[in-house]
Design a protein around this motif. Structure first.
Motif, PDB file in Angstrom:
ATOM      1  N   ILE A 142       0.844  -1.193   0.000  1.00 11.07           N
ATOM      2  CA  ILE A 142       0.000   0.000   0.000  1.00 11.07           C
ATOM      3  C   ILE A 142       0.883   1.248   0.000  1.00 11.07           C
ATOM      4  CG2 ILE A 142      -1.588   1.369   1.410  1.00 11.07           C
ATOM      5  CD1 ILE A 142      -2.942  -1.312   2.189  1.00 11.07           C
ATOM      6  N   GLY A 143       1.951   1.221   0.797  1.00  7.30           N
ATOM      7  CA  GLY A 143       2.891   2.351   0.822  1.00  7.30           C
ATOM      8  C   GLY A 143       3.481   2.590  -0.562  1.00  7.30           C
ATOM      9  N   THR A 144       3.898   1.500  -1.202  1.00  6.06           N
ATOM     10  CA  THR A 144       4.469   1.609  -2.550  1.00  6.06           C
ATOM     11  C   THR A 144       3.418   2.139  -3.524  1.00  6.06           C
ATOM     12  OG1 THR A 144       5.939  -0.243  -2.078  1.00  6.06           O
ATOM     13  CG2 THR A 144       5.611   0.313  -4.396  1.00  6.06           C
ATOM     14  N   LYS A 145       2.204   1.601  -3.439  1.00  5.35           N
ATOM     15  CA  LYS A 145       1.111   2.027  -4.335  1.00  5.35           C
ATOM     16  C   LYS A 145       0.763   3.490  -4.064  1.00  5.35           C
ATOM     17  CE  LYS A 145       0.453  -1.952  -6.320  1.00  5.35           C
ATOM     18  NZ  LYS A 145       0.819  -2.188  -7.679  1.00  5.35           N
ATOM     19  N   ASN A 146       0.737   3.881  -2.785  1.00  8.07           N
ATOM     20  CA  ASN A 146       0.456   5.284  -2.449  1.00  8.07           C
ATOM     21  C   ASN A 146       1.524   6.201  -3.042  1.00  8.07           C
ATOM     22  OD1 ASN A 146      -1.940   4.904  -1.086  1.00  8.07           O
ATOM     23  ND2 ASN A 146      -0.998   4.803   0.945  1.00  8.07           N
ATOM     24  N   LEU A 152       1.969   9.541  -9.688  1.00  3.65           N
ATOM     25  CA  LEU A 152       1.036   9.654 -10.804  1.00  3.65           C
ATOM     26  C   LEU A 152       0.186  10.913 -10.671  1.00  3.65           C
ATOM     27  CD1 LEU A 152      -0.143   5.963 -11.290  1.00  3.65           C
ATOM     28  CD2 LEU A 152       1.287   7.302 -12.830  1.00  3.65           C
ATOM     29  N   GLY A 153      -0.187  11.246  -9.409  1.00  4.72           N
ATOM     30  CA  GLY A 153      -0.965  12.469  -9.169  1.00  4.72           C
ATOM     31  C   GLY A 153      -0.169  13.698  -9.577  1.00  4.72           C
ATOM     32  N   GLU A 154       1.125  13.680  -9.208  1.00  2.14           N
ATOM     33  CA  GLU A 154       1.987  14.805  -9.594  1.00  2.14           C
ATOM     34  C   GLU A 154       2.134  14.869 -11.105  1.00  2.14           C
ATOM     35  OE1 GLU A 154       5.712  14.808  -7.438  1.00  2.14           O
ATOM     36  OE2 GLU A 154       4.668  14.527  -5.517  1.00  2.14           O
ATOM     37  N   ASN A 155       2.320  13.706 -11.738  1.00  6.09           N
ATOM     38  CA  ASN A 155       2.418  13.648 -13.197  1.00  6.09           C
ATOM     39  C   ASN A 155       1.123  14.156 -13.833  1.00  6.09           C
ATOM     40  OD1 ASN A 155       4.998  12.644 -13.146  1.00  6.09           O
ATOM     41  ND2 ASN A 155       4.398  10.513 -13.486  1.00  6.09           N
ATOM     42  N   LYS A 157      -1.033  16.238 -12.475  1.00  9.75           N
ATOM     43  CA  LYS A 157      -1.095  17.688 -12.287  1.00  9.75           C
ATOM     44  C   LYS A 157      -0.238  18.388 -13.335  1.00  9.75           C
ATOM     45  CE  LYS A 157      -2.029  18.013  -7.360  1.00  9.75           C
ATOM     46  NZ  LYS A 157      -1.514  18.421  -6.053  1.00  9.75           N
ATOM     47  N   GLU A 158       0.982  17.837 -13.541  1.00  8.68           N
ATOM     48  CA  GLU A 158       1.873  18.436 -14.545  1.00  8.68           C
ATOM     49  C   GLU A 158       1.228  18.361 -15.925  1.00  8.68           C
ATOM     50  OE1 GLU A 158       5.695  16.491 -14.325  1.00  8.68           O
ATOM     51  OE2 GLU A 158       6.068  17.212 -12.273  1.00  8.68           O
ATOM     52  N   MET A 159       0.621  17.214 -16.205  1.00  9.73           N
ATOM     53  CA  MET A 159      -0.015  17.030 -17.517  1.00  9.73           C
ATOM     54  C   MET A 159      -1.229  17.951 -17.654  1.00  9.73           C
ATOM     55  SD  MET A 159       0.258  12.953 -17.880  1.00  9.73           S
ATOM     56  CE  MET A 159       0.423  12.603 -19.592  1.00  9.73           C
ATOM     57  N   GLN A 160      -1.965  18.103 -16.525  1.00  8.03           N
ATOM     58  CA  GLN A 160      -3.118  19.013 -16.571  1.00  8.03           C
ATOM     59  C   GLN A 160      -2.636  20.449 -16.799  1.00  8.03           C
ATOM     60  OE1 GLN A 160      -5.065  18.134 -12.857  1.00  8.03           O
ATOM     61  NE2 GLN A 160      -6.561  16.763 -13.861  1.00  8.03           N
ATOM     62  N   THR A 161      -1.559  20.797 -16.114  1.00  6.03           N
ATOM     63  CA  THR A 161      -0.996  22.142 -16.298  1.00  6.03           C
ATOM     64  C   THR A 161      -0.554  22.313 -17.748  1.00  6.03           C
ATOM     65  OG1 THR A 161      -0.261  22.151 -14.002  1.00  6.03           O
ATOM     66  CG2 THR A 161       0.761  23.769 -15.452  1.00  6.03           C
TER      67      THR A 161
END
Length: 186
Positions: A142-146, A152-155, A157-161
Protein backbone atom coordinates in the motif's frame (compact mmCIF):
# COMPACT_ATOMS: atom_id res chain seq x y z
CA UNK A 1 -14.82 -89.59 65.72
CA UNK A 2 -13.05 -88.34 62.66
CA UNK A 3 -10.64 -85.48 63.16
CA UNK A 4 -10.36 -86.29 66.88
CA UNK A 5 -7.10 -86.05 68.70
CA UNK A 6 -6.14 -88.31 71.57
CA UNK A 7 -4.18 -86.61 74.28
CA UNK A 8 -3.01 -87.63 77.74
CA UNK A 9 -3.12 -84.98 80.46
CA UNK A 10 -2.31 -84.96 84.18
CA UNK A 11 -4.68 -83.13 86.53
CA UNK A 12 -4.00 -83.31 90.27
CA UNK A 13 -1.57 -86.20 89.72
CA UNK A 14 -4.15 -88.30 87.85
CA UNK A 15 -3.70 -89.29 84.22
CA UNK A 16 -6.59 -88.71 81.87
CA UNK A 17 -6.78 -89.91 78.27
CA UNK A 18 -8.90 -87.40 76.41
CA UNK A 19 -10.29 -87.29 72.92
CA UNK A 20 -10.26 -83.67 71.83
CA UNK A 21 -11.96 -82.33 68.76
CA UNK A 22 -10.02 -79.10 69.09
CA UNK A 23 -6.34 -78.43 68.79
CA UNK A 24 -4.40 -80.76 71.18
CA UNK A 25 -2.22 -77.85 72.31
CA UNK A 26 -5.31 -75.97 73.40
CA UNK A 27 -6.64 -79.01 75.29
CA UNK A 28 -3.27 -79.36 77.01
CA UNK A 29 -3.28 -75.66 78.01
CA UNK A 30 -6.81 -76.01 79.48
CA UNK A 31 -5.77 -79.11 81.43
CA UNK A 32 -2.64 -77.36 82.74
CA UNK A 33 -4.75 -74.34 83.77
CA UNK A 34 -7.25 -76.56 85.68
CA UNK A 35 -4.36 -78.42 87.29
CA UNK A 36 -2.71 -75.14 88.35
CA UNK A 37 -5.99 -73.92 89.89
CA UNK A 38 -6.45 -77.17 91.85
CA UNK A 39 -2.85 -77.10 93.08
CA UNK A 40 -3.23 -73.44 94.05
CA UNK A 41 -6.37 -74.21 96.11
CA UNK A 42 -4.68 -77.22 97.74
CA UNK A 43 -1.59 -75.18 98.65
CA UNK A 44 -3.71 -72.38 100.09
CA UNK A 45 -5.94 -74.78 102.04
CA UNK A 46 -4.12 -78.11 102.53
CA UNK A 47 -6.84 -79.52 104.79
CA UNK A 48 -9.47 -79.58 101.99
CA UNK A 49 -10.39 -82.95 100.57
CA UNK A 50 -10.15 -83.66 96.86
CA UNK A 51 -13.86 -83.02 96.10
CA UNK A 52 -13.83 -79.69 97.93
CA UNK A 53 -10.59 -78.64 96.17
CA UNK A 54 -12.14 -79.58 92.82
CA UNK A 55 -15.38 -77.79 93.66
CA UNK A 56 -13.57 -74.60 94.75
CA UNK A 57 -11.39 -74.77 91.64
CA UNK A 58 -14.50 -75.15 89.47
CA UNK A 59 -16.11 -72.25 91.32
CA UNK A 60 -13.01 -70.07 90.80
CA UNK A 61 -12.73 -71.03 87.12
CA UNK A 62 -16.49 -70.50 86.62
CA UNK A 63 -16.22 -67.14 88.41
CA UNK A 64 -13.43 -66.19 86.03
CA UNK A 65 -15.61 -67.37 83.14
CA UNK A 66 -18.52 -65.23 84.38
CA UNK A 67 -16.18 -62.24 84.85
CA UNK A 68 -14.90 -62.74 81.31
CA UNK A 69 -18.47 -62.98 79.97
CA UNK A 70 -19.39 -59.76 81.78
CA UNK A 71 -16.29 -58.08 80.34
CA UNK A 72 -17.18 -59.51 76.93
CA UNK A 73 -20.77 -58.26 77.17
CA UNK A 74 -19.51 -54.85 78.34
CA UNK A 75 -17.04 -54.74 75.46
CA UNK A 76 -19.76 -55.76 73.01
CA UNK A 77 -22.01 -52.99 74.36
CA UNK A 78 -19.19 -50.45 74.39
CA UNK A 79 -18.17 -51.42 70.86
CA UNK A 80 -21.62 -50.82 69.35
CA UNK A 81 -21.14 -47.06 69.04
CA UNK A 82 -17.56 -47.29 67.63
CA UNK A 83 -18.73 -50.00 65.22
CA UNK A 84 -21.61 -47.77 64.10
CA UNK A 85 -19.21 -44.83 63.80
CA UNK A 86 -16.88 -47.09 61.83
CA UNK A 87 -19.72 -47.99 59.48
CA UNK A 88 -20.61 -44.32 59.09
CA UNK A 89 -16.97 -43.41 58.51
CA UNK A 90 -16.64 -46.30 56.04
CA UNK A 91 -19.69 -45.00 54.16
CA UNK A 92 -18.21 -41.49 54.24
CA UNK A 93 -14.90 -42.82 52.95
CA UNK A 94 -16.69 -44.71 50.19
CA UNK A 95 -18.64 -41.57 49.28
CA UNK A 96 -15.48 -39.45 49.38
CA UNK A 97 -13.64 -42.02 47.28
CA UNK A 98 -16.41 -41.87 44.67
CA UNK A 99 -16.34 -38.08 44.83
CA UNK A 100 -12.53 -38.12 44.46
CA UNK A 101 -12.82 -40.43 41.45
CA UNK A 102 -15.43 -38.12 39.92
CA UNK A 103 -13.16 -35.12 40.58
CA UNK A 104 -10.20 -36.94 39.04
CA UNK A 105 -12.33 -37.70 35.96
CA UNK A 106 -13.35 -34.03 35.82
CA UNK A 107 -9.72 -32.97 36.16
CA UNK A 108 -8.75 -35.31 33.32
CA UNK A 109 -11.51 -33.81 31.14
CA UNK A 110 -10.37 -30.31 32.08
CA UNK A 111 -6.79 -31.29 31.21
CA UNK A 112 -7.98 -32.57 27.83
CA UNK A 113 -10.00 -29.38 27.30
CA UNK A 114 -6.97 -27.31 28.30
CA UNK A 115 -4.74 -29.17 25.85
CA UNK A 116 -7.35 -28.64 23.12
CA UNK A 117 -7.62 -24.95 24.03
CA UNK A 118 -3.83 -24.56 24.08
CA UNK A 119 -3.60 -26.23 20.68
CA UNK A 120 -6.32 -23.91 19.37
CA UNK A 121 -4.51 -20.89 20.82
CA UNK A 122 -1.25 -22.10 19.29
CA UNK A 123 -2.98 -22.49 15.90
CA UNK A 124 -4.49 -19.03 16.29
CA UNK A 125 -1.07 -17.58 17.20
CA UNK A 126 0.44 -19.16 14.09
CA UNK A 127 -2.44 -17.80 11.99
CA UNK A 128 -2.00 -14.39 13.64
CA UNK A 129 1.71 -14.45 12.80
CA UNK A 130 0.94 -15.32 9.18
CA UNK A 131 -1.74 -12.62 8.98
CA UNK A 132 0.61 -10.09 10.66
CA UNK A 133 3.29 -10.86 8.07
CA UNK A 134 0.73 -10.60 5.28
CA UNK A 135 -0.51 -7.35 6.81
CA UNK A 136 3.03 -5.95 6.93
CA UNK A 137 3.51 -6.96 3.29
CA UNK A 138 0.16 -5.35 2.42
CA UNK A 139 1.14 -2.19 4.29
CA UNK A 140 4.41 -2.06 2.35
CA UNK A 141 2.53 -2.68 -0.90
CA UNK A 142 0.00 0.00 0.00
CA UNK A 143 2.89 2.35 0.82
CA UNK A 144 4.47 1.61 -2.55
CA UNK A 145 1.11 2.03 -4.34
CA UNK A 146 0.46 5.28 -2.45
CA UNK A 147 3.88 6.55 -3.51
CA UNK A 148 3.16 5.51 -7.09
CA UNK A 149 -0.27 7.16 -6.90
CA UNK A 150 1.32 10.28 -5.48
CA UNK A 151 3.84 10.29 -8.33
CA UNK A 152 1.04 9.65 -10.80
CA UNK A 153 -0.96 12.47 -9.17
CA UNK A 154 1.99 14.80 -9.59
CA UNK A 155 2.42 13.65 -13.20
CA UNK A 156 -1.31 14.18 -13.73
CA UNK A 157 -1.10 17.69 -12.29
CA UNK A 158 1.87 18.44 -14.55
CA UNK A 159 -0.01 17.03 -17.52
CA UNK A 160 -3.12 19.01 -16.57
CA UNK A 161 -1.00 22.14 -16.30
CA UNK A 162 0.59 21.33 -19.65
CA UNK A 163 -2.84 20.56 -21.11
CA UNK A 164 -4.16 23.87 -19.77
CA UNK A 165 -1.15 25.62 -21.29
CA UNK A 166 -1.68 23.75 -24.59
CA UNK A 167 -5.38 24.60 -24.55
CA UNK A 168 -4.53 28.25 -24.03
CA UNK A 169 -1.97 28.06 -26.84
CA UNK A 170 -4.56 26.29 -29.02
CA UNK A 171 -7.13 28.95 -28.28
CA UNK A 172 -4.61 31.68 -29.06
CA UNK A 173 -3.62 29.87 -32.21
CA UNK A 174 -7.28 29.48 -33.18
CA UNK A 175 -7.83 33.20 -32.52
CA UNK A 176 -4.76 34.09 -34.51
CA UNK A 177 -5.89 31.83 -37.32
CA UNK A 178 -9.34 33.32 -37.28
CA UNK A 179 -7.89 36.77 -37.24
CA UNK A 180 -5.55 35.85 -40.09
CA UNK A 181 -8.35 34.26 -42.06
CA UNK A 182 -10.57 37.19 -41.42
CA UNK A 183 -7.89 39.64 -42.57
CA UNK A 184 -7.06 37.63 -45.64
CA UNK A 185 -10.65 37.38 -46.60
CA UNK A 186 -10.94 41.02 -47.02
Amino acid sequence: MNGSNRIEVIIDGLRYNLVAETNPDKTLKVANYVNAKILSIKEASPKLNQNMAYTLSMMNITGELFDMREKYDTLVEESKEPIQRFRTISEDIESMTKEREDLEASIEKLKDDLVTSLNTISDMNRRYTVLSEENEDNIKTIGTKNKQMSELGENLKEMQTELTTLQKQYQETVKQLETFLAENKK
